[in-house]
Scaffold this motif. Sequence first.
Motif, mmCIF file in Angstrom:
data_model
loop_
_atom_site.group_PDB
_atom_site.id
_atom_site.type_symbol
_atom_site.label_atom_id
_atom_site.label_comp_id
_atom_site.label_asym_id
_atom_site.label_seq_id
_atom_site.Cartn_x
_atom_site.Cartn_y
_atom_site.Cartn_z
ATOM 1 N N VAL A 72 0.766 -1.316 0.022
ATOM 2 C CA VAL A 72 0.019 -0.032 0.070
ATOM 3 C C VAL A 72 0.827 1.313 -0.149
ATOM 4 C CG1 VAL A 72 -1.814 1.176 1.267
ATOM 5 C CG2 VAL A 72 -1.948 -1.100 1.236
ATOM 6 N N ARG A 73 2.010 1.431 0.726
ATOM 7 C CA ARG A 73 2.888 2.458 0.784
ATOM 8 C C ARG A 73 3.548 2.656 -0.335
ATOM 9 N NH1 ARG A 73 7.788 3.713 5.311
ATOM 10 N NH2 ARG A 73 7.995 5.955 4.488
ATOM 11 N N GLU A 74 3.865 1.431 -0.908
ATOM 12 C CA GLU A 74 4.921 1.623 -2.365
ATOM 13 C C GLU A 74 3.803 2.509 -3.287
ATOM 14 O OE1 GLU A 74 6.277 -1.245 -5.352
ATOM 15 O OE2 GLU A 74 7.702 -1.333 -3.559
ATOM 16 N N ALA A 75 2.700 1.917 -3.382
ATOM 17 C CA ALA A 75 1.576 2.423 -4.524
ATOM 18 C C ALA A 75 1.604 3.729 -4.001
ATOM 19 C CB ALA A 75 0.501 1.409 -4.688
ATOM 20 N N LEU A 76 1.277 4.245 -3.052
ATOM 21 C CA LEU A 76 0.712 5.603 -2.686
ATOM 22 C C LEU A 76 1.867 6.790 -2.666
ATOM 23 C CD1 LEU A 76 -1.368 5.016 0.310
ATOM 24 C CD2 LEU A 76 -2.132 5.747 -2.257
ATOM 25 N N GLU A 77 3.248 5.983 -2.434
ATOM 26 C CA GLU A 77 4.453 6.894 -2.470
ATOM 27 C C GLU A 77 5.024 6.925 -3.854
ATOM 28 O OE1 GLU A 77 7.275 7.784 0.124
ATOM 29 O OE2 GLU A 77 6.535 6.366 1.700
ATOM 30 N N GLU B 51 3.398 16.502 1.409
ATOM 31 C CA GLU B 51 2.944 17.961 1.610
ATOM 32 C C GLU B 51 3.312 19.073 0.577
ATOM 33 O OE1 GLU B 51 5.297 18.822 5.181
ATOM 34 O OE2 GLU B 51 3.688 17.649 6.605
ATOM 35 N N GLY B 52 4.460 18.617 -0.060
ATOM 36 C CA GLY B 52 4.965 19.587 -1.153
ATOM 37 C C GLY B 52 4.062 19.457 -2.516
ATOM 38 N N GLY C 179 -3.587 14.125 2.761
ATOM 39 C CA GLY C 179 -4.403 13.132 3.040
ATOM 40 C C GLY C 179 -3.787 11.749 2.642
ATOM 41 N N VAL C 180 -3.050 11.659 1.697
ATOM 42 C CA VAL C 180 -2.595 10.466 1.097
ATOM 43 C C VAL C 180 -1.515 9.952 2.318
ATOM 44 C CG1 VAL C 180 -1.174 9.284 -0.602
ATOM 45 C CG2 VAL C 180 -3.091 10.830 -1.302
ATOM 46 N N TRP C 181 -0.807 10.779 2.833
ATOM 47 C CA TRP C 181 0.283 10.440 3.703
ATOM 48 C C TRP C 181 -0.345 10.169 4.851
ATOM 49 C CZ3 TRP C 181 4.883 9.190 4.154
ATOM 50 C CH2 TRP C 181 5.700 8.970 5.217
ATOM 51 N N ARG D 196 -1.304 5.306 8.628
ATOM 52 C CA ARG D 196 -2.070 4.028 9.393
ATOM 53 C C ARG D 196 -1.697 2.748 8.784
ATOM 54 N NH1 ARG D 196 -6.522 7.786 7.533
ATOM 55 N NH2 ARG D 196 -6.819 6.299 6.182
ATOM 56 N N GLU D 197 -1.196 2.569 7.541
ATOM 57 C CA GLU D 197 -0.888 1.290 7.051
ATOM 58 C C GLU D 197 0.560 1.010 7.344
ATOM 59 O OE1 GLU D 197 -2.879 -0.642 5.476
ATOM 60 O OE2 GLU D 197 -4.528 0.758 5.476
ATOM 61 N N LYS D 198 1.497 1.831 7.655
ATOM 62 C CA LYS D 198 3.118 1.408 7.761
ATOM 63 C C LYS D 198 3.601 0.795 9.090
ATOM 64 C CE LYS D 198 5.075 6.126 8.229
ATOM 65 N NZ LYS D 198 5.763 5.768 9.287
ATOM 66 N N VAL D 199 2.733 0.740 10.159
ATOM 67 C CA VAL D 199 3.032 0.450 11.426
ATOM 68 C C VAL D 199 3.942 -0.802 11.520
ATOM 69 C CG1 VAL D 199 0.870 -0.513 12.127
ATOM 70 C CG2 VAL D 199 2.416 0.599 13.876
ATOM 71 N N GLN D 200 3.440 -1.833 10.924
ATOM 72 C CA GLN D 200 4.211 -3.173 10.957
ATOM 73 C C GLN D 200 5.446 -2.865 10.189
ATOM 74 O OE1 GLN D 200 3.388 -5.467 12.946
ATOM 75 N NE2 GLN D 200 1.099 -5.699 13.027
ATOM 76 N N PHE D 201 5.579 -2.447 9.186
ATOM 77 C CA PHE D 201 6.676 -1.818 8.385
ATOM 78 C C PHE D 201 7.669 -1.066 9.342
ATOM 79 C CE2 PHE D 201 9.534 1.010 5.715
ATOM 80 C CZ PHE D 201 9.666 0.534 4.709
ATOM 81 N N ASP D 202 7.269 -0.139 10.172
ATOM 82 C CA ASP D 202 7.946 0.716 11.138
ATOM 83 C C ASP D 202 8.553 -0.122 12.239
ATOM 84 O OD1 ASP D 202 7.411 2.979 9.726
ATOM 85 O OD2 ASP D 202 5.621 3.838 11.026
#
Length: 232
Positions: A95-100, A150-151, A156-158, A163-169
């Motif tokens: 999810v993070r990769e797609a959004l980033e 932000e730039g 909202g996407v961030w 929310r999705e990256k907590v296990q990644f963290d």
Amino acid sequence: MATIRKPRIEPKIDSESEPDPSIYATLRRDIAALRLKPGVRLSENELAARFGTSRAPVREALIRLVEDGLIEVRPQRGSFVSAISLQAMEQGRLVREALEVAIIRRACEKKLPTDAIAKCEAAIAQQMASRRDPERFTHYDDMFHRAFAEGASLHGVWAIIEREKVQFDRLRILSLPAVTPVNLLIEQHRDILAAVIRGNADKAEKAIRAHLSEVLRIADGLAARHPELITS
């Protein structure tokens, strides 16, 4: 004869039944940063004393954390911090990769503002200064990535990524600095920023994908090294 008005009775609000977002957010950060490690038992009474509140808002926060997959309830035993799930990590990473990728490409198209570039550069400098401190290093890593959102006016996407990256963290914190080479991560950040500044969307996308895939290289090794903390 004057009309006698009955006093208006305001509905009573049971504040103890309302979830306290600060308790939830604090516990979520503690779990993400491994200040609360997998297997730690969470006592409602102890947490209520810590936050200076009743047990009700603590219970509401724990329920939300169960829904997030960060806490598991064991019958007759209590609530415990969940193990790091490699499956959940991979789902969050996708999810993070797609959004980033979408964020980075938008940043290239819109031309990143100078203040966002300055934030990215400051984050890289702070990461260099906190190589041996996983929590601080990760904080500035997030600052770097958030600056692009932000730039590009995609706040909202961030928020979704957060929310999705907590296990990644959690896995990332565990890997730093011994397993994941921090100098490589910093160099990858420089490559991402340089590509965005040049407006080269294809190169920026390739760089961000490589950067976010780094965790896959070390996941199985970490699981073998820390079986008490990580599950498949």
